[in-house]
Motif scaffolding. Sequence first.
Motif, PDB file in Angstrom:
ATOM      1  N   ASP A  62       0.877  -1.253   0.111  1.00 32.72           N
ATOM      2  CA  ASP A  62       0.196  -0.033   0.058  1.00 32.72           C
ATOM      3  C   ASP A  62       0.753   1.214  -0.164  1.00 32.72           C
ATOM      4  O   ASP A  62       1.559   1.633   0.964  1.00 32.72           O
ATOM      5  CB  ASP A  62      -0.973   0.059   1.180  1.00 32.72           C
ATOM      6  CG  ASP A  62      -2.007   1.126   1.121  1.00 32.72           C
ATOM      7  OD1 ASP A  62      -2.060   1.814   0.212  1.00 32.72           O
ATOM      8  OD2 ASP A  62      -2.273   1.351   2.320  1.00 32.72           O
ATOM      9  N   TYR A  63       0.764   1.986  -1.213  1.00 31.38           N
ATOM     10  CA  TYR A  63       1.695   3.033  -1.315  1.00 31.38           C
ATOM     11  C   TYR A  63       0.902   4.567  -0.890  1.00 31.38           C
ATOM     12  O   TYR A  63       1.550   5.532  -0.567  1.00 31.38           O
ATOM     13  CB  TYR A  63       2.116   3.528  -2.670  1.00 31.38           C
ATOM     14  CG  TYR A  63       2.778   2.278  -2.968  1.00 31.38           C
ATOM     15  CD1 TYR A  63       4.275   2.492  -2.636  1.00 31.38           C
ATOM     16  CD2 TYR A  63       2.666   1.607  -4.050  1.00 31.38           C
ATOM     17  CE1 TYR A  63       5.334   1.224  -3.230  1.00 31.38           C
ATOM     18  CE2 TYR A  63       3.716   0.432  -4.458  1.00 31.38           C
ATOM     19  CZ  TYR A  63       4.786   0.603  -4.144  1.00 31.38           C
ATOM     20  OH  TYR A  63       5.783  -0.320  -4.637  1.00 31.38           O
ATOM     21  N   GLY A  64      -0.189   4.263  -0.156  1.00 30.96           N
ATOM     22  CA  GLY A  64      -1.088   5.374  -0.001  1.00 30.96           C
ATOM     23  C   GLY A  64      -0.682   5.835   1.638  1.00 30.96           C
ATOM     24  O   GLY A  64      -0.706   7.211   1.798  1.00 30.96           O
ATOM     25  N   THR A  65      -0.309   5.214   2.428  1.00 27.54           N
ATOM     26  CA  THR A  65       0.277   5.519   3.786  1.00 27.54           C
ATOM     27  C   THR A  65       1.605   5.570   3.923  1.00 27.54           C
ATOM     28  O   THR A  65       2.385   4.793   3.725  1.00 27.54           O
ATOM     29  CB  THR A  65      -0.403   4.422   4.730  1.00 27.54           C
ATOM     30  OG1 THR A  65       0.049   3.314   4.596  1.00 27.54           O
ATOM     31  CG2 THR A  65      -1.989   4.317   4.527  1.00 27.54           C
ATOM     32  N   PRO A  66       2.107   6.649   4.758  1.00 23.81           N
ATOM     33  CA  PRO A  66       3.458   7.006   5.044  1.00 23.81           C
ATOM     34  C   PRO A  66       3.871   6.248   6.020  1.00 23.81           C
ATOM     35  O   PRO A  66       3.080   5.688   6.984  1.00 23.81           O
ATOM     36  CB  PRO A  66       3.432   8.455   5.492  1.00 23.81           C
ATOM     37  CG  PRO A  66       2.189   8.799   5.926  1.00 23.81           C
ATOM     38  CD  PRO A  66       1.201   7.764   5.093  1.00 23.81           C
ATOM     39  N   PRO A  67       5.133   5.558   5.923  1.00 20.07           N
ATOM     40  CA  PRO A  67       5.769   4.744   6.955  1.00 20.07           C
ATOM     41  C   PRO A  67       5.775   5.333   8.400  1.00 20.07           C
ATOM     42  O   PRO A  67       5.706   6.623   8.606  1.00 20.07           O
ATOM     43  CB  PRO A  67       7.423   4.542   6.614  1.00 20.07           C
ATOM     44  CG  PRO A  67       7.377   5.605   5.774  1.00 20.07           C
ATOM     45  CD  PRO A  67       6.140   6.150   4.942  1.00 20.07           C
ATOM     46  N   LYS A  68       5.455   4.491   9.509  1.00 20.63           N
ATOM     47  CA  LYS A  68       5.269   5.090  10.773  1.00 20.63           C
ATOM     48  C   LYS A  68       7.003   5.436  11.195  1.00 20.63           C
ATOM     49  O   LYS A  68       7.716   4.598  11.193  1.00 20.63           O
ATOM     50  CB  LYS A  68       4.899   4.109  11.871  1.00 20.63           C
ATOM     51  CG  LYS A  68       3.380   4.206  11.518  1.00 20.63           C
ATOM     52  CD  LYS A  68       2.774   3.167  12.570  1.00 20.63           C
ATOM     53  CE  LYS A  68       1.250   3.106  12.214  1.00 20.63           C
ATOM     54  NZ  LYS A  68       0.743   2.150  13.231  1.00 20.63           N
TER      55      LYS A  68
END
Length: 86
Positions: free
Chosen positions: A3-9
């Motif tokens: 999933d490319y829509g959420t930035p990494p934590k």
Amino acid sequence: MSDYGTPPKIPPPLPPSSQPGGCGTALMLLFGVILLLPGLCAILFLVGSVTTGGADSTLVGLGVFGLMLGAIGVMLLYTAVKGRAR
């Protein structure tokens, strides 16, 4: 698939250390004690010159300079001890 829509934590930054460094405190204590010596000598010379009645202006100037160095030494000692108490 990813999933490319959420930035990494990203983890939150670490809190600053509550313990002050020991080397800086030790140097402040050392220089504070060293700077007390000119203040002690200035007090002795000024008392000696007042009791003999010959207060030379050069001696008074050096005495005031020695007292200032002693005051700086007291401030260094106070700051080092106050910083370690936290």
